[in-house]
Design a protein around this motif. Structure first.
Motif, PDB file in Angstrom:
ATOM      1  N   GLN A  18       1.257   4.106  -3.113  1.00 52.23           N
ATOM      2  CA  GLN A  18       1.029   5.536  -2.884  1.00 52.23           C
ATOM      3  C   GLN A  18       2.255   6.365  -3.236  1.00 52.23           C
ATOM      4  O   GLN A  18       2.144   7.448  -3.814  1.00 52.23           O
ATOM      5  CB  GLN A  18       0.625   5.771  -1.415  1.00 52.23           C
ATOM      6  N   TYR A  19       3.432   5.844  -2.896  1.00 54.51           N
ATOM      7  CA  TYR A  19       4.656   6.595  -3.207  1.00 54.51           C
ATOM      8  C   TYR A  19       4.880   6.653  -4.717  1.00 54.51           C
ATOM      9  O   TYR A  19       5.305   7.689  -5.246  1.00 54.51           O
ATOM     10  CB  TYR A  19       5.860   5.962  -2.525  1.00 54.51           C
ATOM     11  N   GLU A  38       8.211   4.256   3.652  1.00 55.03           N
ATOM     12  CA  GLU A  38       7.663   5.558   3.278  1.00 55.03           C
ATOM     13  C   GLU A  38       8.224   6.066   1.951  1.00 55.03           C
ATOM     14  O   GLU A  38       7.628   6.915   1.296  1.00 55.03           O
ATOM     15  CB  GLU A  38       7.961   6.574   4.387  1.00 55.03           C
ATOM     16  N   LYS A  68       2.673   6.775  -6.956  1.00 53.92           N
ATOM     17  CA  LYS A  68       1.754   7.785  -7.496  1.00 53.92           C
ATOM     18  C   LYS A  68       2.369   9.175  -7.393  1.00 53.92           C
ATOM     19  O   LYS A  68       2.245   9.994  -8.316  1.00 53.92           O
ATOM     20  CB  LYS A  68       0.421   7.737  -6.744  1.00 53.92           C
ATOM     21  N   THR A  69       3.041   9.452  -6.272  1.00 52.47           N
ATOM     22  CA  THR A  69       3.673  10.769  -6.122  1.00 52.47           C
ATOM     23  C   THR A  69       4.852  10.929  -7.078  1.00 52.47           C
ATOM     24  O   THR A  69       5.082  12.017  -7.612  1.00 52.47           O
ATOM     25  CB  THR A  69       4.154  10.978  -4.678  1.00 52.47           C
ATOM     26  N   ILE A  93       0.840  -1.210   0.000  1.00 57.96           N
ATOM     27  CA  ILE A  93       0.000   0.000   0.000  1.00 57.96           C
ATOM     28  C   ILE A  93       0.869   1.250   0.000  1.00 57.96           C
ATOM     29  O   ILE A  93       0.639   2.189  -0.772  1.00 57.96           O
ATOM     30  CB  ILE A  93      -0.952  -0.007   1.219  1.00 57.96           C
ATOM     31  N   PHE A  94       1.867   1.281   0.881  1.00 65.22           N
ATOM     32  CA  PHE A  94       2.772   2.425   0.937  1.00 65.22           C
ATOM     33  C   PHE A  94       3.503   2.612  -0.400  1.00 65.22           C
ATOM     34  O   PHE A  94       3.676   3.738  -0.874  1.00 65.22           O
ATOM     35  CB  PHE A  94       3.798   2.243   2.057  1.00 65.22           C
TER      36      PHE A  94
END
Length: 266
Positions: free
Chosen positions: A17-18, A116, A20-21, A13-14
Motif C-alpha cells: 500500500q505504501y 507504515e 502505491k502511494t 500488505i502495508f
C-alpha cells in the motif's frame, strides 16, 4: 510461528500500500534519492581532500577508510529504509495526538509504526555502502573467508539494530517532552562521526560514540576485525552484545513512555 507469519503477511500488505502511494509521485522519490547521493558525494569529497594533505590518518590508509565509510552506510541505510517513521513519533505524533490511531488497532504498536512507511531514499546510502565494500574486496583491502562473510552479515544486522535502538530511545523521549526531534537530529549528526576511526577524535567524543550513542560499534569497531583481524570478541561479538542491550533498553523505554501518553483529548 503463527504470530510471526501473521505479522510478515501484514507487513507485506502495508508495504504494498505504501509503495502505491510512492509511485503516485515518482519525481519526489528520485529527488530524494538524488539528494542522498549528493550528500554522500560531499562526504567522500571531504575524505579525498583530507588525504591529499595527510596520506595516512592514525595508521589508516584511504582505501581502509573508504571501507569503513561504506560499511557504516549499510546498517544506517537499512535502519533508514525500515524504521524512518520513528522520526514522526518524536516530531509530531505525540504532540499532535495522532499516535492515537496505533492504540486503537489490535497489533503491536512498534510494528505498526515501522511498517507504515518505507523510506526508499535510503537506497542512496545502501548503494554507496555496497559499492565501497565491494571495492575494498576487489582491491584486496579485505581478505574474504566464509567466516568473515558470515560475520559481515551478522555485523550489518547488529549495526542496524543499534541505529534503530538509539532512534527508538530518542523518539520515546517525546512521551515526556512532547517533541524530541531536536534531540534526534543532534544524535544523528553525531552518527556521522562513526564513518571514521574513533582515534582521530578527542576523548569526550570517543566516550560518547562508545557509550551514550554507541555508533562506533556500528562500523569502526567491527571493521577492525575485517581489516586487520582484530580480536573477534572485542569487535563483532561486542557489537552484537551492545545491539541486544540497547534494544532491550530502548523497547523498555518505549513501553514505559506509552503509559505517559496523554492522547489529544481536551
Amino acid at each position: 510461528m503463527k504470530t510471526v507469519a501473521r505479522y510478515l503477511r501484514l507487513y507485506r500488505i502495508f508495504a504494498v500500500q505504501y509503495m502505491k502511494t510512492v509511485m503516485q509521485s515518482k519525481l519526489d522519490f528520485f529527488i530524494g534519492l538524488g539528494g542522498f547521493l549528493i550528500s554522500q558525494a560531499a562526504g567522500l569529497a571531504f575524505l579525498y581532500l583530507v588525504f591529499q594533505q595527510i596520506p595516512v590518518m592514525k595508521g589508516w590508509s584511504l582505501e581502509q577508510l573508504l571501507f569503513i565509510y561504506g560499511f557504516a552506510q549499510i546498517p544506517r541505510g537499512i535502519d533508514h529504509l525500515l524504521t524512518d517513521n520513528l522520526w514522526m513519533v518524536g516530531w509530531q505524533m505525540v504532540i499532535q495526538g495522532t499516535f492515537d490511531k496505533y492504540m486503537l488497532r489490535p497489533m503491536n504498536l512498534f510494528f505498526q509504526i515501522v511498517c507504515e512507511k518505507i523510506q526508499f531514499d535510503a537506497a542512496g546510502e545502501l548503494l554507496v555502502g555496497i559499492f565501497f565494500v565491494g571495492r575494498a574486496v576487489a582491491k584486496g583491502v579485505v581478505t574474504v573467508t566464509p567466516l568473515k562473510v558470515l560475520l559481515f552479515f551478522v555485523s550489518i544486522i547488529a549495526g542496524s539494530v543499534i541505529y534503530t535502538s538509539v532512534k527508538l530511545v530518542l523518539a520515546s523521549i517525546a512521551f515526556w517532552v512532547k517533541d524530541s526531534s531536536p534531540i534526534m537530529t543532534t544524535a544523528y549528526d553525531v552518527a556521522d562521526f562513526a564513518k571514521y576511526p574513533v582515534e582521530i577524535y578527542a576523548k569526550p567524543i570517543r566516550i560518547i560514540l562508545m557509550t551514550i550513542l554507541p555508533f562506533a560499534f556500528v562500523a569502526y569497531i567491527p571493521s577492525t576485525y575485517f581489516l586487520i583481524d582484530a580480536n573477534i570478541w572485542k569487535t563483532v561479538a561486542a557489537e552484537c552484545g551492545i545491539s541486544v542491550l540497547f534494544w532491550l533498553f530502548s523497547y523498555s523505554l518505549f513501553k514505559k513512555g506509552l503509559t505517559r501518553y496523554e492522547s489529544a483529548g481536551s
